[in-house]
Design a protein around this motif. Structure first.
Motif, short mmCIF file in Angstrom:
data_model
loop_
_atom_site.label_atom_id
_atom_site.label_comp_id
_atom_site.label_asym_id
_atom_site.label_seq_id
_atom_site.Cartn_x
_atom_site.Cartn_y
_atom_site.Cartn_z
N ILE A 116 41.27 33.50 44.25
CA ILE A 116 41.79 34.77 43.72
C ILE A 116 41.27 35.00 42.31
O ILE A 116 40.83 36.10 41.95
N GLU A 117 41.24 33.95 41.51
CA GLU A 117 40.76 34.09 40.13
C GLU A 117 39.29 34.49 40.09
O GLU A 117 38.85 35.20 39.18
N ARG A 119 37.87 36.64 41.62
CA ARG A 119 37.71 38.10 41.70
C ARG A 119 37.48 38.72 40.31
O ARG A 119 37.04 39.86 40.22
N ASP A 120 37.82 37.98 39.27
CA ASP A 120 37.59 38.48 37.91
C ASP A 120 36.11 38.45 37.52
O ASP A 120 35.72 39.08 36.55
N ASP A 122 32.49 39.44 38.05
CA ASP A 122 31.71 40.44 38.79
C ASP A 122 30.41 39.86 39.33
O ASP A 122 29.94 40.25 40.40
N GLU A 224 37.49 50.49 36.92
CA GLU A 224 37.23 50.48 35.48
C GLU A 224 36.01 49.66 35.07
O GLU A 224 36.01 49.02 34.02
N ARG A 225 34.97 49.68 35.87
CA ARG A 225 33.75 48.95 35.49
C ARG A 225 32.88 49.83 34.59
O ARG A 225 32.53 50.95 34.95
N THR A 226 32.53 49.33 33.44
CA THR A 226 31.58 50.06 32.59
C THR A 226 30.15 49.63 32.93
O THR A 226 29.20 50.25 32.51
N PHE A 420 37.15 44.95 46.01
CA PHE A 420 36.77 43.69 45.35
C PHE A 420 37.74 42.55 45.69
O PHE A 420 37.38 41.39 45.60
N ASP A 421 38.97 42.92 46.08
CA ASP A 421 39.95 41.88 46.37
C ASP A 421 40.14 41.68 47.87
O ASP A 421 41.20 41.27 48.33
N ASP B 173 33.38 43.73 27.54
CA ASP B 173 34.10 44.89 28.05
C ASP B 173 34.49 44.75 29.52
O ASP B 173 35.56 45.18 29.93
N ASP B 174 33.60 44.16 30.32
CA ASP B 174 33.91 43.98 31.74
C ASP B 174 34.26 42.53 32.06
O ASP B 174 34.24 42.13 33.22
N VAL B 176 37.19 39.74 31.34
CA VAL B 176 38.51 39.60 30.74
C VAL B 176 38.57 38.43 29.77
O VAL B 176 39.21 38.50 28.71
N THR B 277 42.05 44.94 33.55
CA THR B 277 41.63 44.89 34.94
C THR B 277 41.40 43.43 35.30
O THR B 277 40.32 42.88 35.10
N THR B 278 42.43 42.80 35.77
CA THR B 278 42.35 41.39 36.13
C THR B 278 43.36 41.13 37.23
O THR B 278 44.20 41.99 37.53
N VAL B 279 43.26 39.96 37.85
CA VAL B 279 44.09 39.72 39.03
C VAL B 279 45.36 38.91 38.72
O VAL B 279 46.29 38.91 39.51
N THR B 280 45.36 38.21 37.60
CA THR B 280 46.54 37.38 37.28
C THR B 280 46.81 37.43 35.77
O THR B 280 45.95 37.85 35.00
N GLU B 452 46.72 45.17 35.41
CA GLU B 452 47.18 46.52 35.71
C GLU B 452 48.06 46.41 36.96
O GLU B 452 47.74 45.65 37.88
N GLN B 455 46.70 45.92 40.43
CA GLN B 455 45.77 44.83 40.71
C GLN B 455 46.41 43.46 40.80
O GLN B 455 45.72 42.45 40.86
N ALA B 457 47.60 40.22 42.06
CA ALA B 457 47.22 39.47 43.26
C ALA B 457 48.45 38.90 43.94
O ALA B 457 49.41 38.51 43.28
#
Lengths: 423, 458
Positions: A116-117, A119-120, A122, A224-226, A420-421, B173-174, B176, B277-280, B452, B455, B457
């Motif tokens: 799960i982690e 997923r952070d 990219d 929210e991807r830049t 993504f998840d 920025d992208d 975390v 924007t993160t999962v945990t 958020e 998001q 998990a």
């Protein structure tokens, strides 16, 4: 055993490797090989997991377990004075693992958290979804760490049954480098191999992957991807194939150096991406030829269009004699850094053994590179440059750039959007 | 600064004298001394007349060499509104020079088979090239050329600003983790330049002009602000002669007095909570920590290993393995010239919160503040410390990096081994003392990250 003595530092590196990897995971049990390998440090006769970990640290040792599709490697670095004590511990871990039920439960929950982690990240999302789609239905498309659903099916019985299939005596390789004599290293290697369950043999066969034809797009949708992560890939070539070395040199011209065509056009001229590279991957079977960039979201569609154009030019016109001469010199001269430590030098024949590579793959690297002709590069690039059959994986925010990205890819046969998840 | 093991050596002094004969003052070379680098290696320390420091360690174990150029300039030397300039400038150093058109620098190095790159941080910037030994002359000429004759033009500055903006998106920025680290330092440092990110704020990156870059170059890229470190299969006389020829005419600069603003002692805990924007959930803590040269740095680093070093550490056992609250935990005592942070980071498992992480972490911190650790725990982390040092010295590049880093930050090229000696002397009492001195809640900053809501998990 692969061995090299080096007395410069009081350090010994030791690798125990087997030509059996995650491709061996039974259907529905993705991740079993990795879980089984990780369980080795989670307790053995007379020692709990905590005691094993404390002992490793107290010896001044570091242990890592690497599981690929085709191999399992258990790697140790240790201060020389503790080498014998470390091998005593390893023998116990290999010969008498307890596979404690409670520890297995902990490991599986820990592994779920890691999935799960991830997923952070990219970059790793792009790689995972590229491989999942490109090698669809083939073991190379599986995730060595498994998936949430498959991890939840793994039981202690599965691990106990899998262990001797994975870590069997015949087929095991040991590589030792560092401050140790050959006689002592050989004795230690024998002890380690004898600790493994009897059995094993030739590596299990893996069939060659055959990716789906056509141009395909997998868009991994993340809010929210830049910035985007983009991988463009097509079927690669295996070192057993005659076109391998010509394709390696051709790909180095395209995207293998800081001054490559790709880097010049994407980064130096336009400033679109911090990095841009291309490589030919291989395993026991051909892997993929991939091109990686990570432009800002606003530049993603234009960057893909540029890359496809550069690939077409590469395919149609090949490389110049001057470009080839340049990368040949680069590869021949930089090879010194592939072999500048004893640890690296023993790793090369180990890879040959594990991946069933031609025997001279690394040992005659310089001769292979020097032997490549311009004609052979042109032919290899024309045949293998990503063109009609390719996959593009993009991580970005679909609502912002999805349609622009799709429009930037001519003759697109198939496009999918994946949250993504989703795994 | 001269380390205790440094001594002058007659042969080298004679060599330096011979090489200096007939040379202009800037190209004359002095042998400053010899320094032991561990039990088996030595470093010869030279200085040119223009102030350029040269550290040489001959290591013929492979037919390669590593050539490092360390400049004593980093993001700490920037001003508000111009953050990120040191890092942007590092990128620009790979561009055009008076004698090399754009792209030629990298091309020549690659053709020689070199691995080259650079890094910028709070206190320093360094450039390195690992080359086959035959290419020594080339790398000396190229590095001297860009130290003295860099050309800066608007198109290259504009393009490189775009590249750096993309690097910032990638790393901060992208990402975390990068964003949390940036926020932690911004929260913890209210006065000192360590509070802004080395990569710079995005608005500052976008605002740089070619004149900004040219002024930075003239100010800081001078031989008397640089150290060359050469490790590998070289002949000392040949190397020094080449360095004299290439760098001897480069004029020293008038280095500015640094406008340092020391960070005042922190008297109350600072807490910042953000959504990302993160999962945990994530948690980052920064205790005000010692400078790298502080006598407490080694014991606090060992204490950090007891808490966070590997799977047998206290925090890993408690938060990851036993309570199953966290996926990942890590701690690090910053290695900066001025007082920095003792950073702690934890990533929550799905279904658990930053508050749970903080509570569990505080329990472990309270334990090391309340009572001495076991002798066995201390012995264990000393072994890990030694292993990490040795692992970093396998390649010529690894050795050169250790020498350059320690010389630039502490003035002692063999500082890595001095730290190992200091480590061996650390006692359980030292750990208790540093725990009580540095792990005070009032002197920490805490960053809490929640996903958020959409998001989270499961």
């Amino acid at each position: 055993m692969f061995f090299e003595e080096c007395r410069a530092l009081p350090l010994v590196s030791l690798t125990l490797a087997l030509p059996v990897g995650a491709a061996l995971d039974p259907p529905g049990k993705d991740g079993l090989t990795r879980v089984t390998a990780r369980m080795l440090r989670r307790g053995c006769r007379g020692m709990t997991s905590a005691e094993v970990e404390a002992r490793i640290d107290a010896l001044g040792a570091e242990v890592s377990v690497d599981v690929s599709q085709s191999s399992v490697s258990i790697n140790f670095d240790v201060i020389e004075r503790s080498l014998d004590d470390l091998v005593d511990l390893l023998v116990r871990m290999l010969a008498e693992p307890t596979f404690d039920e409670r520890e297995l439960g902990r490991l599986l929950r820990e592994s779920e958290g890691e999935l799960i982690e991830a997923r952070d990240n990219d970059r790793s999302l792009a790689v995972r979804h590229f491989r999942r789609a490109f090698f669809e239905g083939h073991p190379y498309g599986r995730r060595t760490a498994g998936q949430l659903a498959t991890l939840r099916t793994i039981s202690r019985d599965d691990v106990v049954a899998h262990f001797p299939r994975m870590l069997a005596r015949h087929g095991a390789h040991v590589a030792i480098a560092g401050s140790v004599s050959e006689a002592r290293a050989r004795a230690l290697a024998d002890r380690l191999v004898e600790a493994l369950p009897d059995g094993g043999g030739p590596a299990p066969a893996i069939v060659a992957p055959s990716p789906r034809p056509g141009r395909r797009l997998v868009f991994v949708d993340k809010p929210e991807r830049t910035q985007t992560q983009i991988i463009i890939g097509a079927r690669g070539v295996h070192p057993r194939e005659p076109s391998f070395w010509p394709l390696v040199l051709g790909t180095t011209v395209f995207g293998g150096t800081f001054t490559s065509r790709l880097m010049r056009e994407v980064r130096s001229k336009r400033g679109w991406s911090y990095g841009a590279s291309a490589r030919v991957g291989y395993d026991r079977q051909p892997d993929a030829l991939t091109v990686w960039t990570f432009p800002a979201a606003k530049d993603a569609a234009a960057c893909i269009a540029l890359e496809l154009g550069l690939l077409d030019t590469w395919r149609d016109k090949g490389v110049t004699a001057r470009e080839l001469a340049f990368v040949r010199r680069y590869l021949v001269r930089s090879h010194a850094f592939e072999i500048d430590t004893a640890h690296k030098r023993v790793g090369l024949p180990l890879e040959v053994a594990l991946l069933d590579l031609p025997p001279t793959h690394h040992s005659a690297f310089v001769e292979h590179v020097r032997g490549v002709t311009l004609e052979s590069v042109q032919a290899a690039v024309a045949a293998h440059a990503p063109h009609r059959d390719l996959l593009i994986a993009v991580v970005g925010t679909h609502a912002d750039i999805g349609s622009a990205v799709r429009d930037a890819i001519p003759n697109l046969a198939d496009a999918s959007v994946v949250p993504f998840d989703s795994e | 600064m001269t380390s205790p093991t440094k001594r002058r050596e007659g042969g080298r002094a004679a060599l330096a004298a011979a090489l200096s004969e007939g040379q202009a003052p800037g190209a004359r070379v002095e042998h400053v001394g010899r320094v032991a680098f561990g039990p088996a290696m030595t470093i010869e320390h030279y200085r040119l007349g223009n102030g350029l420091t040269v550290l040489v360690s001959v290591d013929a174990s492979a037919p390669v060499l590593s050539y490092h150029t360390w400049f004593a300039v980093g993001s700490r030397h920037e001003k508000p509104g111009k953050t990120g300039l040191a890092h942007l400038f590092e990128h620009l150093m790979f561009n055009e020079t008076e004698n090399l058109p754009a792209g030629t620098f990298d091309r020549k190095l690659e053709e020689a088979g070199a691995e080259s790159n650079a890094a910028t941080w709070l206190d320093w910037t360094f450039y390195h090239a690992n080359v086959p030994r035959e290419s020594l002359g080339l790398v000396v000429r190229l590095e001297a050329e860009r130290m003295a004759r860099l050309v800066l033009r608007d198109p290259q500055v504009s393009s490189e600003k775009e590249v750096v903006a993309n690097e910032r998106r990638y790393r901060v920025d992208d990402d975390v983790e990068g964003a949390v680290s940036e926020l932690l330092y911004k929260t913890a440092f209210t006065e000192h330049a360590y509070g802004w990110p080395t990569i710079g704020w995005m608005a500052d990156i976008e605002g740089f002009t070619t004149d900004d870059c040219a002024a930075f170059y003239r100010t800081y890229y001078a031989p008397n602000n640089a150290t060359l470190v050469v490790v590998g299969d070289v002949k000392e006389r040949d190397l020094l002669a080449k360095i004299q020829k290439a760098y001897g005419a480069v004029q020293p600069g008038a280095l500015p007095v640094e406008d340092v603003h020391p960070e005042p002692p922190q008297t109350s805990e600072r807490l910042v909570t953000v959504t990302k924007t993160t999962v945990t959930d994530k948690l980052a803590i920064g205790y005000q920590g010692p400078a790298f040269g502080d006598v407490d740095h080694v014991p606090l680093s060992l204490l950090s290993e007891i808490l966070f070093g590997g799977r047998s550490s206290r925090v890993h056992r408690a938060l990851v393995q036993e309570a199953e609250l966290a996926t990942e935990v890590r701690g690090w005592v910053s290695t900066y010239r001025d007082a920095g942070l003792y950073e702690m980071h934890a990533v929550a498992r799905p279904g658990h919160t930053s508050a749970e992480l903080l509570e569990a972490l505080d329990r472990e911190i309270e334990r090391v503040v309340a009572a001495p650790v076991d002798e066995a725990e201390l012995a264990k982390v000393k072994a890990r410390f030694e292993l990490a040092l040795v692992q970093g010295l396998e390649t010529a590049s690894g050795k050169a990096e250790q020498m350059g880093f320690f010389f630039t930050v502490l003035g002692d090229p063999s500082g890595a081994f001095a730290r190992l000696e200091a480590c061996r002397r650390v006692t359980v009492s030292d750990l208790l003392r540093v725990a009580r001195r540095w792990l005070r809640p009032r002197s920490r900053s805490v960053v809490v990250v929640h996903p958020e809501p959409a998001q989270v998990a499961s």
